[in-house]
Design a protein around this motif. Structure first.
Motif, PDB file in Angstrom:
ATOM      1  N   THR A 257       0.853  -1.116   0.037  1.00  0.00           N
ATOM      2  CA  THR A 257       0.129  -0.038   0.085  1.00  0.00           C
ATOM      3  C   THR A 257       0.734   1.254  -0.068  1.00  0.00           C
ATOM      4  O   THR A 257       0.667   2.216  -0.723  1.00  0.00           O
ATOM      5  N   LEU A 258       1.906   1.410   0.842  1.00  0.00           N
ATOM      6  CA  LEU A 258       2.624   2.457   0.863  1.00  0.00           C
ATOM      7  C   LEU A 258       3.371   2.707  -0.252  1.00  0.00           C
ATOM      8  O   LEU A 258       3.829   3.784  -0.907  1.00  0.00           O
ATOM      9  N   ALA A 259       3.964   1.297  -0.932  1.00  0.00           N
ATOM     10  CA  ALA A 259       4.645   1.624  -2.288  1.00  0.00           C
ATOM     11  C   ALA A 259       3.650   2.183  -3.447  1.00  0.00           C
ATOM     12  O   ALA A 259       4.116   2.960  -4.402  1.00  0.00           O
ATOM     13  N   LYS A 260       2.559   1.609  -3.560  1.00  0.00           N
ATOM     14  CA  LYS A 260       1.525   1.949  -4.410  1.00  0.00           C
ATOM     15  C   LYS A 260       1.108   3.531  -4.099  1.00  0.00           C
ATOM     16  O   LYS A 260       1.043   4.284  -5.208  1.00  0.00           O
ATOM     17  N   ALA A 261       0.908   3.897  -2.784  1.00  0.00           N
ATOM     18  CA  ALA A 261       0.700   5.453  -2.688  1.00  0.00           C
ATOM     19  C   ALA A 261       1.782   6.207  -3.148  1.00  0.00           C
ATOM     20  O   ALA A 261       1.577   7.348  -3.640  1.00  0.00           O
ATOM     21  N   GLU A 262       3.128   5.737  -2.739  1.00  0.00           N
ATOM     22  CA  GLU A 262       4.258   6.534  -3.441  1.00  0.00           C
ATOM     23  C   GLU A 262       4.283   6.775  -5.000  1.00  0.00           C
ATOM     24  O   GLU A 262       4.457   7.770  -5.540  1.00  0.00           O
ATOM     25  N   GLN A 263       3.845   5.519  -5.491  1.00  0.00           N
ATOM     26  CA  GLN A 263       4.157   5.326  -6.926  1.00  0.00           C
ATOM     27  C   GLN A 263       2.882   6.212  -7.480  1.00  0.00           C
ATOM     28  O   GLN A 263       3.163   6.801  -8.736  1.00  0.00           O
ATOM     29  N   MET A 264       1.876   6.765  -6.866  1.00  0.00           N
ATOM     30  CA  MET A 264       0.682   7.512  -7.390  1.00  0.00           C
ATOM     31  C   MET A 264       1.033   8.791  -6.877  1.00  0.00           C
ATOM     32  O   MET A 264       0.248   9.761  -7.456  1.00  0.00           O
ATOM     33  N   GLY A 265       2.286   9.267  -6.175  1.00  0.00           N
ATOM     34  CA  GLY A 265       2.211  10.516  -6.073  1.00  0.00           C
ATOM     35  C   GLY A 265       2.116  11.111  -5.033  1.00  0.00           C
ATOM     36  O   GLY A 265       2.413  12.350  -4.445  1.00  0.00           O
ATOM     37  N   PHE A 266       1.619  10.378  -3.758  1.00  0.00           N
ATOM     38  CA  PHE A 266       1.444  10.481  -2.319  1.00  0.00           C
ATOM     39  C   PHE A 266       2.602  10.771  -1.829  1.00  0.00           C
ATOM     40  O   PHE A 266       3.230   9.488  -1.532  1.00  0.00           O
ATOM     41  N   GLU A 267       2.851  11.925  -1.252  1.00  0.00           N
ATOM     42  CA  GLU A 267       4.197  11.985  -0.451  1.00  0.00           C
ATOM     43  C   GLU A 267       3.815  11.923   0.868  1.00  0.00           C
ATOM     44  O   GLU A 267       3.122  12.965   1.764  1.00  0.00           O
ATOM     45  N   CYS A 268       4.175  10.844   1.959  1.00  0.00           N
ATOM     46  CA  CYS A 268       3.885  10.750   3.204  1.00  0.00           C
ATOM     47  C   CYS A 268       5.292  11.089   3.983  1.00  0.00           C
ATOM     48  O   CYS A 268       5.976  10.080   4.162  1.00  0.00           O
ATOM     49  N   ASP A 269       5.082  12.264   4.424  1.00  0.00           N
ATOM     50  CA  ASP A 269       6.320  12.943   5.454  1.00  0.00           C
ATOM     51  C   ASP A 269       6.042  12.679   6.886  1.00  0.00           C
ATOM     52  O   ASP A 269       6.805  13.311   7.534  1.00  0.00           O
ATOM     53  N   VAL A 270       4.912  11.933   7.174  1.00  0.00           N
ATOM     54  CA  VAL A 270       4.614  11.981   8.534  1.00  0.00           C
ATOM     55  C   VAL A 270       4.752  10.366   9.152  1.00  0.00           C
ATOM     56  O   VAL A 270       3.755   9.391   8.588  1.00  0.00           O
ATOM     57  N   PRO A 271       5.695   9.950   9.759  1.00  0.00           N
ATOM     58  CA  PRO A 271       6.140   8.877  10.288  1.00  0.00           C
ATOM     59  C   PRO A 271       4.718   8.160  10.999  1.00  0.00           C
ATOM     60  O   PRO A 271       4.540   6.800  10.511  1.00  0.00           O
ATOM     61  N   GLU A 272       4.026   9.033  11.658  1.00  0.00           N
ATOM     62  CA  GLU A 272       2.830   8.178  12.448  1.00  0.00           C
ATOM     63  C   GLU A 272       1.691   7.813  11.407  1.00  0.00           C
ATOM     64  O   GLU A 272       1.046   6.807  11.501  1.00  0.00           O
ATOM     65  N   LEU A 273       1.508   8.567  10.219  1.00  0.00           N
ATOM     66  CA  LEU A 273       0.556   8.122   9.200  1.00  0.00           C
ATOM     67  C   LEU A 273       1.146   7.035   8.402  1.00  0.00           C
ATOM     68  O   LEU A 273       0.437   6.047   8.321  1.00  0.00           O
TER      69      LEU A 273
END
Length: 160
Positions: free
Chosen positions: A120-136
């Motif tokens: 899920t995290l890899a797919k989100a990154e591939q789609m351009g979602f930048e999650c810079d919040v470790p807790e999230l």
């Protein structure tokens, strides 16, 4: 509208839309709006109650799921997913920047498609979602891993 991304044919996420953008959503085919902003957030041009009136006057369904890093939990995601199932599709989901909306909808899609938290995290990154919040990131991974069949198989916990 900033950071607009189509998750699939049923869900599109974005940052905060303007009043004119909200009123244009039906002409783009959207049938429902989900607002993840909490009341009183910084830089909130439209209060959730005002937004509800606009969305409903435009003929769409409206759901307000207030989410902040202090309140997001597995239960919050479960409640959103139940509400999402009942909404007419396609759905336009937003928060201030699109990060919370992206995380919430990606968790739903991941569980529906038996993905693992890492996938899920890899797919989100591939789609351009930048999650810079470790807790999230931790919440996304743990939520999906606890509710998806794929993670139990990948982790060797499947019963034979």
């Amino acid at each position: 509208m900033s950071n607009r991304k189509q998750i699939n044919d049923q869900i599109t996420v974005s940052g905060q839309p303007s009043e004119s953008e909200i009123l244009a959503l039906p002409s783009e085919g959207f049938r429902a709006v989900v607002n993840f902003r909490t009341s009183g957030e910084d830089d909130q041009p439209i209060d959730p109650d005002q937004e509800r009136k606009m969305v409903e006057s435009a003929g769409m369904k409206y759901v307000h799921v207030p989410v902040s890093m202090d309140t997001i939990s597995h239960d919050t995601v479960d409640q959103f997913r139940q509400q999402l199932e009942a909404l007419p599709k396609p759905v336009f989901a937003h928060c201030k920047s699109g990060k919370r909306a992206g995380a919430m909808t990606m968790m739903h899609v991941a569980v529906e498609n038996d993905m693992s938290g890492v996938e899920t995290l890899a797919k989100a990154e591939q789609m351009g979602f930048e999650c810079d919040v470790p807790e999230l990131k931790d919440l996304v991974k743990s939520y999906v891993d606890q509710r998806s069949d794929a993670s139990t198989v990948q982790n060797g916990n499947a019963s034979n």
